[in-house]
Design an enzyme around this catalytic site. Structure first.
Site, PDB file in Angstrom:
ATOM      1  N   LYS A 181      32.311  38.420  37.305  1.00 16.13           N
ATOM      2  CA  LYS A 181      33.089  38.153  38.520  1.00 16.13           C
ATOM      3  C   LYS A 181      32.096  37.964  39.662  1.00 16.13           C
ATOM      4  O   LYS A 181      31.493  38.912  40.147  1.00 16.13           O
ATOM      5  CB  LYS A 181      34.033  39.324  38.804  1.00 16.13           C
ATOM      6  CG  LYS A 181      34.883  39.158  40.047  1.00 16.13           C
ATOM      7  CD  LYS A 181      35.789  40.378  40.238  1.00 16.13           C
ATOM      8  CE  LYS A 181      36.617  40.274  41.497  1.00 16.13           C
ATOM      9  NZ  LYS A 181      37.476  41.472  41.689  1.00 16.13           N
ATOM     10  N   GLY A 183      37.939  30.890  35.671  1.00 14.55           N
ATOM     11  CA  GLY A 183      38.965  30.736  36.682  1.00 14.55           C
ATOM     12  C   GLY A 183      38.432  31.114  38.045  1.00 14.55           C
ATOM     13  O   GLY A 183      37.276  31.517  38.204  1.00 14.55           O
ATOM     14  N   GLN A 184      39.291  30.947  39.042  1.00 11.21           N
ATOM     15  CA  GLN A 184      38.889  31.239  40.416  1.00 11.21           C
ATOM     16  C   GLN A 184      40.049  31.862  41.151  1.00 11.21           C
ATOM     17  O   GLN A 184      41.191  31.446  40.995  1.00 11.21           O
ATOM     18  CB  GLN A 184      38.450  29.960  41.126  1.00 11.21           C
ATOM     19  CG  GLN A 184      37.941  30.193  42.547  1.00 11.21           C
ATOM     20  CD  GLN A 184      37.289  28.953  43.114  1.00 11.21           C
ATOM     21  OE1 GLN A 184      36.658  28.200  42.381  1.00 11.21           O
ATOM     22  NE2 GLN A 184      37.432  28.756  44.414  1.00 11.21           N
ATOM     23  N   GLY A 201      41.084  34.552  44.865  1.00  8.64           N
ATOM     24  CA  GLY A 201      40.828  34.730  46.277  1.00  8.64           C
ATOM     25  C   GLY A 201      39.488  35.361  46.576  1.00  8.64           C
ATOM     26  O   GLY A 201      38.957  35.204  47.679  1.00  8.64           O
ATOM     27  N   GLY A 248      36.637  34.965  44.565  1.00  8.26           N
ATOM     28  CA  GLY A 248      35.518  34.289  43.937  1.00  8.26           C
ATOM     29  C   GLY A 248      35.868  33.767  42.563  1.00  8.26           C
ATOM     30  O   GLY A 248      37.032  33.629  42.209  1.00  8.26           O
ATOM     31  N   ASP A 252      47.382  45.986  43.725  1.00 13.19           N
ATOM     32  CA  ASP A 252      47.454  44.542  43.455  1.00 13.19           C
ATOM     33  C   ASP A 252      47.782  44.284  41.989  1.00 13.19           C
ATOM     34  O   ASP A 252      47.172  43.445  41.330  1.00 13.19           O
ATOM     35  CB  ASP A 252      46.146  43.858  43.847  1.00 13.19           C
ATOM     36  CG  ASP A 252      46.311  42.337  44.023  1.00 13.19           C
ATOM     37  OD1 ASP A 252      47.460  41.891  44.217  1.00 13.19           O
ATOM     38  OD2 ASP A 252      45.307  41.626  43.959  1.00 13.19           O
TER      39      ASP A 252
END
Length: 824
Positions: free
Chosen positions: A523, A502-503, A505, A507, A620
Site C-alpha cells: 500500500k 487498485g487505487q 483515496g 494511494g 471505515d
C-alpha cells in the site's frame, strides 16, 4: 353458587401444592411439554424446548433471564418429534423420557450403585439437576446429577476430568449446530497423559491447549489474561481422580463458559441493564492458539513476521523456511534441532533459562510435588531423556516438572510469567551468553547512530522509537520488519502498472514478490493523500498488535523521504466488492460462502471490539476493505482511520469526520460521535449488500438506498425479494435458495440481524457478541426499528471524494470517502 365456592376453596390447596411441586419432583410426578421445573430462586428452569429452527423437542435447562440460552440437554441423541413427550420420575429415583407411543428416548439409569429410599428431583440455583434423598443435601450422597454429564456449557461448580478408578470422564462437548444439540466434533477435556492438561479436541485430535495447572491457573494463559477475581479455580489430582473446576465468588452476576459448534471457547457475562450476554473473554484469540502450529523446539509469535522460529540454540530441521502460507500443512520436517549435540554422559550439559515461553505440551512430562528447583535440575541433568524442567507451582516456586521428549506447542509471550529451563550443550550455552552480551552492546551503540546518519534516516528511526515508547512504554517490543525502498521497488517491478491492484483515496496498492518468493501487497500512500503521518502511524501501531484469522496481517513498512508504504500479506481474491457487485463473479458466491464471509467479518469485529488487548473502532468498514484469501476467508483491512479506546471508554466525538458514506452511521456522519455501535451499523449495511449483491447508495428509483428498500420490504413481509438473483438461480452443487427451506430461513435471519444492526439509535443496536449468537441461531431475534438511513442531500458540505479507479475496475467501494477538516 355456594357449592361451587366451597368446591373452589376445597381444591385450591391442591392446585397450590401442584404448582409448588414444580420446585421439586417426587416419585410418580412427571413433566409434560409446556410445564417447567424451576430452581428455588428462579435462576434456572427445566422443560421442553426446540433449538433454533428445529421442530424437534428436547428436555433442557436454561436461564430464566434468557430462555434461549440452553446450558444442558438430557436427550441430546434422542429428540421427541412432537409435543407429546413426558419426563417421568419413578420410585427408584430414575428419570425417563417417553414419546407419545411410550417409547423410551432417554434415561438417567446409569452409574447407579445404590437405590434411594425417598428420592426427589431438584434443580439447584447453580444449574445442577440432582436426584437425592429428601432431607440429604450432601453432594457426596447424590444418586445422579446433570453436572456429571455436561453439554456445551461449563458452569461454575462443574468439573472436567476423569475418575481414574472407574474410567468415567467428565467433559464439555459442542452441539452439532445451533439447530441440533447432539454431540458435535469438539470437546473440552483433560488429557491425563503425562502431567494432565486442559485441551480442546476435534474428534481425537487436539486443536487447542489451555495448558496444565501451575498452582494458580492454567499455564497456557497469557500474562495479561488474569483470571477473573470473581472466580476461584481448583485443580485436584490424586490416585482416584483428576479434575479442574471453577467456583463463583459472587452471586450478584451470571456468567457461563461455553463452547460453540465450531469449538470456540468463550466466557459470557449477563448484562441485566441491556438484557443480553456480553463476551468477557475468548480462549482461542490468535494464530498461535492452533495446537502444534509450529514444530518441535519452535516458539510461536502471533505478532512476528512469521509465526514460527527456532528457540535459541536450535536450528531448522529443514533448510526450507516456513512462513504463514505453509502452516496449514505441517510436514515431518517441520521443527528444529539442537545446533550442538548433547553429551549427557560427561554431565557438562547445561540449561538455558527462558522467561517468556508458555510451558510446552506436558503429555510426556513427569511431575513431583516435593522437589525444589535445585533438586529438579539435578534430576534432569542425570536423566539423558530430560529435555527441560520448570517449577510445578509458579506461585509458590515449588515442585518439579520435567519434560522427557521433544518440546512442542510453545508460545512466546510479551511478558514473563513462568521460568522454563531448556537443556543445551555447554559450548552452545557459552556462545548464547556471548551473543546476548554482544547484542546488549549493539543496543548501546544504536542510541548514538542518529547523530551522524542522514536526517531522513534519523527521523525515521526517531519515529519508530517514539511509536515503540508510546505504545508499550518500554515494556513491549514492536516486532515489525522495516523494508528498504529498493527491496519494495524490485518486488513490484518498480511499481509497474502491471502490478497495480487498485487505487483508493489514500494511494495505490501493488502486488509484489520478494526474493524468497513471498507474495506481498504494498500500500503506497500518495503524497497528497488524505492519510497523513498520523494515519500511517496509526495503521502500523494498531495492526502490528492485532492478530486474528479474520484480520489482514501486516508484515512491515517502508519509509523513505516522503514515501510511506505498508507491506501486507497478499490475498489473491482481492476485495469482497470485486465479487458481490460483479454480475459474473457473484455467481461464485453461493449462500454457504456468503454466510461464511458474514460470519468471518463478525468474528473479526468481535475480536477488535472485545477480545483483543486493545479496543478498536474501525470507522471505515466496507466491502472494499474486506479482503478474501484463497479459501474465500474474509480479512478486515485498512486501519488508517481506526481509533483505540482504553479502559471503560465506549464512545468518542470528533470534528474530523472520516469514513465512507453509505456505511457511516447517522450519529457519526452528522455529529461526529463514534463507538463500537458505529462499526455495528457498517456491518449491518455489509450484510444487506452481501445478500442482495447491490450497493447501499442509489439502490432504485423507488428507494434512495438499500436500507430504505430493505426496511420497506421487511414491513410488507416481502424480504425474500431482497435475495440476489445469482442465489435464486444457483446451479450445480449448491442448491438454489428457493429450493432449500433451511437456506431461506437462514437468509431471513441474516436480514433480521442486519436491520437490528442499522437501527437509528446506537443503544438499540446489538453488540458483536450478540450478533454472532443471533447469526448462529443461538439467540432470540427481536423486531427491528426503522433504520438510520439518510438521503444524499443531507450530507455535510465539506467532502472529498475518493478516487476509486483501477485498470480493470474499482477494487474499492465507489461510495464517497470523506474527510471533514477542522478549522484552523
Amino acid at each position: 353458587m355456594e357449592v361451587l365456592m366451597y368446591l373452589a376453596l376445597f381444591f385450591l390447596p391442591i392446585f397450590i401444592l401442584k404448582a409448588s411441586a414444580l420446585k421439586i419432583i417426587t416419585p410418580g410426578d412427571s413433566i409434560r411439554d409446556g410445564e417447567t421445573l424451576e430452581s428455588d430462586n428462579g435462576t434456572f428452569q427445566l422443560g421442553f424446548f426446540s433449538p433454533g429452527d428445529s421442530k424437534n423437542r428436547y428436555v433442557g435447562i436454561w436461564y430464566r433471564v434468557s430462555n434461549t440460552t440452553v446450558v444442558w440437554v438430557a436427550n441430546r441423541e434422542g429428540p421427541v418429534s412432537d409435543k407429546n413427550g413426558v419426563l417421568s420420575f419413578d420410585d427408584n429415583g430414575i428419570l425417563a423420557l417417553f414419546n407419545a407411543t411410550n417409547g423410551l428416548l432417554w434415561s438417567s439409569n446409569t452409574r447407579r450403585s445404590r437405590t434411594p429410599r425417598e428420592p426427589v428431583l431438584k434443580l439447584f440455583e447453580w444449574g445442577n439437576l440432582v436426584v437425592k434423598e429428601m432431607n440429604d443435601d450432601n453432594p457426596l450422597n447424590y444418586y445422579w446429577e446433570s453436572f456429571d454429564y455436561p453439554c456445551d456449557n461449563f458452569l461454575p461448580g462443574m468439573k472436567i476430568g476423569k475418575n481414574l478408578v472407574t474410567g468415567f470422564e467428565y467433559y464439555i462437548s459442542s452441539w452439532k449446530s445451533s439447530d441440533d444439540p447432539s454431540q458435535g466434533q469438539y470437546s473440552l477435556r483433560i488429557d491425563t497423559r503425562g502431567f494432565p492438561q486442559v485441551v480442546v479436541k476435534k474428534g481425537s485430535e487436539t486443536v487447542f491447549r489451555a495448558g496444565s495447572w501451575d498452582g494458580h491457573y492454567l499455564s497456557g494463559r497469557k500474562p495479561e489474561d488474569n483470571p477473573n477475581p470473581l472466580y476461584s479455580y481448583h485443580f485436584v489430582m490424586n490416585q482416584n481422580e483428576v479434575y479442574f473446576r471453577s467456583e463463583i465468588l459472587s452471586s450478584s452476576f451470571i456468567s457461563r463458559y461455553a463452547m460453540n459448534p465450531f469449538g470456540l471457547m468463550q466466557r459470557f457475562i449477563w448484562h441485566e441493564g441491556r438484557r443480553e450476554w456480553q463476551t468477557f473473554s475468548t480462549a482461542q484469540t490468535d494464530l498461535c492458539s492452533t495446537y502444534g502450529l509450529c514444530g518441535s523446539y519452535e516458539s510461536c509469535r502471533s505478532d512476528g513476521f512469521t509465526p514460527c522460529s527456532c528457540l535459541e540454540g536450535f536450528v531448522p530441521k529443514s533448510s526450507t523456511s516456513r512462513g504463514l502460507n505453509s502452516t496449514d500443512d505441517m510436514s515431518d520436517t517441520a521443527g528444529c534441532v539442537r545446533r550442538t549435540a548433547l553429551d549427557c554422559k560427561d554431565g557438562s550439559d547445561g540449561f538455558l533459562k527462558h522467561t517468556r515461553l508458555e510451558l510446552p505440551d506436558t503429555s510426556k512430562a513427569w511431575a513431583n510435588n516435593t522437589m525444589n528447583l535445585e533438586q529438579c535440575e539435578e534430576f534432569c541433568r542425570k536423566n539423558c531423556s530430560c529435555t527441560a524442567y520448570a517449577n510445578l507451582n509458579v506461585k509458590e516456586k515449588t515442585g518439579c516438572l520435567v519434560w522427557l521428549d521433544e518440546l512442542i506447542d510453545i508460545t512466546e509471550f510479551s511478558e514473563g510469567r513462568q521460568d522454563l529451563y531448556i537443556r543445551l550443550a555447554k559450548s552452545e550455552l557459552d556462545q548464547i551468553q556471548r551473543n546476548r552480551k554482544s547484542k546488549g552492546n549493539q543496543k548501546a551503540v544504536t542510541i548514538a547512530i542518529p547523530i551522524i546518519v542522514p536526517m531522513g534516516l534519523m527521523v525515521t528511526m526517531g519515529l519508530l522509537y517514539k511509536w515503540k515508547r508510546n505504545q508499550g512504554k518500554n515494556k513491549e517490543k514492536m516486532e515489525l520488519t522495516i523494508f528498504d525502498f529498493a527491496t519494495i521497488a524490485n518486488a513490484t517491478n518498480n511499481f509497474s502498472s502491471v502490478n497495480k491492484l487498485g487505487q483508493g483515496g489514500f494511494g495505490s496498492v501493488y502486488k509484489g514478490v520478494l526474493k524468497e518468493g513471498r507474495e506481498i501487497a504494498v500500500k503506497r500512500l500518495s503524497k497528497d493523500s488524505g492519510q497523513g503521518l498520523d494515519e500511517f502511524k496509526n495503521e502500523v501501531t494498531l495492526i502490528v498488535k492485532l492478530q486474528h484469522r479474520n484480520l489482514v496481517k501486516l508484515f512491515g513498512c517502508c519509509i523513505k523521504g516522503y514515501e510511506r508504504m505498508l507491506i501486507y500479506e497478499y490475498l489473491p481474491n482481492k476485495s469482497l466488492d470485486n465479487f458481490i457487485f460483479d454480475k459474473e463473479r457473484n455467481k461464485f458466491l453461493d449462500w454457504q460462502r456468503r454466510f461464511h464471509i458474514i460470519d468471518g467479518i463478525a468474528r473479526g469485529l468481535l475480536y477488535l471490539h472485545h477480545d483483543s488487548r486493545l479496543r478498536i473502532i474501525h470507522r471505515d468498514l466496507k466491502a472494499s476493505n474486506i479482503l478474501l484469501d484463497n479459501n474465500m476467508n474474509p480479512k478486515i483491512s485498512d486501519f488508517g482511520l481506526a481509533r483505540m479506546f482504553g479502559g471503560d471508554q465506549t464512545e468518542d466525538k470528533t470534528r474530523r469526520v472520516v469514513g465512507t458514506y453509505g456505511y457511516m452511521s447517522p450519529e457519526y456522519a452528522f455529529h461526529g460521535r463514534f463507538s463500537m455501535k458505529s462499526d455495528v451499523f457498517s456491518f449491518g449495511v455489509l450484510i444487506l449488500e452481501i445478500i442482495t449483491g447491490k450497493r447501499n447508495r442509489g439502490y432504485s428509483d423507488l428507494d434512495n438506498n438499500l436500507l430504505q428498500h430493505a426496511w420497506r420490504l421487511w414491513t410488507e413481509g416481502r424480504s425474500l425479494e431482497l435475495i440476489d438473483k445469482a442465489l435464486v438461480h444457483t446451479d450445480g452443487d449448491a442448491a438454489a435458495v428457493g429450493s432449500n427451506t433451511c437456506i431461506t430461513t437462514e437468509i431471513i435471519r441474516c436480514i433480521n440481524v442486519a436491520l437490528l444492526c442499522v437501527q437509528q439509535r446506537p443503544e438499540d443496536r446489538p453488540n458483536m457478541s450478540s450478533v454472532l449468537l443471533m447469526l448462529g441461531g443461538e439467540s432470540t431475534l427481536l423486531q427491528p426499528n426503522q433504520p438510520g438511513y439518510f438521503i444524499e442531500k443531507d450530507l455535510p458540505p465539506l467532502m472529498a471524494a475518493a478516487d476509486c479507479r483501477s485498470q480493470e475496475q474499482s477494487i474499492c467501494s465507489n461510495e464517497f470517502t470523506i474527510t471533514v477538516l477542522d478549522a484552523r
